[in-house]
Design an enzyme around this catalytic site. Structure first.
Site, PDB file in Angstrom:
ATOM      1  CE  LYS A  11      -3.786  -2.380   2.354  1.00 33.13           C
ATOM      2  NZ  LYS A  11      -4.865  -2.245   3.347  1.00 33.13           N
ATOM      3  CE1 TYR A  51      -9.195  -3.267   0.286  1.00 31.92           C
ATOM      4  CE2 TYR A  51      -8.422  -1.250  -0.740  1.00 31.92           C
ATOM      5  CZ  TYR A  51      -8.176  -2.397   0.003  1.00 31.92           C
ATOM      6  OH  TYR A  51      -6.898  -2.669   0.454  1.00 31.92           O
ATOM      7  CG  ASN A 114      -3.573  -2.553   6.764  1.00 33.07           C
ATOM      8  OD1 ASN A 114      -3.465  -2.126   5.622  1.00 33.07           O
ATOM      9  ND2 ASN A 114      -4.506  -3.427   7.110  1.00 33.07           N
ATOM     10  CG  HIS A 117      -5.226  -6.411   0.010  1.00 34.88           C
ATOM     11  ND1 HIS A 117      -6.397  -6.458   0.735  1.00 34.88           N
ATOM     12  CD2 HIS A 117      -5.401  -7.258  -1.042  1.00 34.88           C
ATOM     13  CE1 HIS A 117      -7.252  -7.284   0.123  1.00 34.88           C
ATOM     14  NE2 HIS A 117      -6.662  -7.785  -0.949  1.00 34.88           N
ATOM     15  CD  GLU A 128      -8.739  -9.257  -3.247  1.00 30.85           C
ATOM     16  OE1 GLU A 128      -7.586  -9.678  -2.983  1.00 30.85           O
ATOM     17  OE2 GLU A 128      -9.520  -8.856  -2.369  1.00 30.85           O
TER      18      GLU A 128
HETATM   19  P1  CMP Z   1      -7.121  -4.877   3.658  1.00 37.90           P
HETATM   20  O1  CMP Z   1      -6.577  -6.201   3.992  1.00 37.90           O
HETATM   21  O2  CMP Z   1      -6.582  -4.177   2.475  1.00 37.90           O
HETATM   22  O3  CMP Z   1      -8.708  -4.998   3.499  1.00 37.90           O
HETATM   23  C1  CMP Z   1      -9.598  -3.929   3.768  1.00 37.90           C
HETATM   24  C2  CMP Z   1      -8.922  -2.780   4.400  1.00 37.90           C
HETATM   25  O4  CMP Z   1      -9.771  -1.895   5.083  1.00 37.90           O
HETATM   26  C3  CMP Z   1      -7.967  -3.275   5.491  1.00 37.90           C
HETATM   27  O5  CMP Z   1      -6.878  -3.925   4.926  1.00 37.90           O
HETATM   28  C4  CMP Z   1      -7.664  -1.988   6.210  1.00 37.90           C
HETATM   29  O6  CMP Z   1      -6.698  -1.211   5.529  1.00 37.90           O
HETATM   30  C5  CMP Z   1      -9.015  -1.294   6.113  1.00 37.90           C
HETATM   31  N1  CMP Z   1      -9.754  -1.448   7.368  1.00 37.90           N
HETATM   32  C6  CMP Z   1     -10.275  -2.574   7.873  1.00 37.90           C
HETATM   33  N2  CMP Z   1     -10.906  -2.320   9.032  1.00 37.90           N
HETATM   34  C7  CMP Z   1     -10.775  -1.005   9.245  1.00 37.90           C
HETATM   35  C8  CMP Z   1     -11.204  -0.138  10.275  1.00 37.90           C
HETATM   36  N3  CMP Z   1     -11.903  -0.580  11.319  1.00 37.90           N
HETATM   37  N4  CMP Z   1     -10.870   1.165  10.184  1.00 37.90           N
HETATM   38  C9  CMP Z   1     -10.162   1.617   9.108  1.00 37.90           C
HETATM   39  N5  CMP Z   1      -9.737   0.828   8.089  1.00 37.90           N
HETATM   40  C10 CMP Z   1     -10.032  -0.460   8.175  1.00 37.90           C
END
Ligand code: CMP
Length: 143
Positions: A11, A51, A114, A117, A128
């Site tokens: 990311k 998403y 984070n 993904h 995906e």
């Molecule tokens: P990802 O694995 O890319 O899948 C969905 C994404 O949404 C996740 O990683 C986070 O980056 C984001 N995400 C999931 N839960 C939350 C949350 N409670 N608050 C903000 N972002 C979230």
């Protein structure tokens, strides 16, 4: 165990922190291989489409804004049990809950920023992977 393909994204925060090589190295050391890779800067429409399963979540708009804030590295990772093994290497979604030594524990900022993904199952992977890559763009080590 089956050879699987999964979609992984480094990311914008991971690209910004210069940990692209470190993350790919962790996959390779775990005997997981890059079958396709490119750097892209997603448009709002592309991030929303990727998403879409989260479109009703309170964090959706913020997630799309973050994912379009800078370039990402999108990759197809291939190997035995690749879907679950990539997720093990990633660690929990919330880095404060991620195990030491996982990518999110080591590099992520918070639950949104984070770093990485990975498809969360075979159904997600089958949506995906072709979202970003056509068949001709992927190396198939099984062929
Ligand atoms: P990802 O694995 O890319 O899948 C969905 C994404 O949404 C996740 O990683 C986070 O980056 C984001 N995400 C999931 N839960 C939350 C949350 N409670 N608050 C903000 N972002 C979230």
């Amino acid at each position: 165990m089956a050879i699987e393909r999964t979609l992984s994204i480094i990311k914008p925060d991971g690209v910004e922190k210069d940990v692209i090589g470190e993350i790919i190295s962790r996959f390779e050391k775990a005997d997981l291989h890059v079958a396709a890779m490119k750097m892209i800067h997603m448009s709002k429409e592309q991030a929303e489409g990727f998403y879409y399963v989260h479109k009703d979540k309170p964090f959706f708009n913020s997630l799309v804004e973050f994912m379009t804030s800078g370039p990402c590295v999108v990759m197809v990772i291939e190997g035995e049990d690749a879907i679950s093994r990539v997720r093990e290497l990633m660690g929990a979604t919330d880095p404060s809950k991620a195990a030491p030594g996982t990518i999110r524990h080591d590099f992520a900022t918070d639950i949104e920023k984070n770093t990485i993904h990975g498809s969360d199952g075979p159904e997600a992977a089958s949506f995906e992977v072709p979202y970003f890559f056509s068949k001709i763009e992927m190396v198939n080590s099984e062929e």
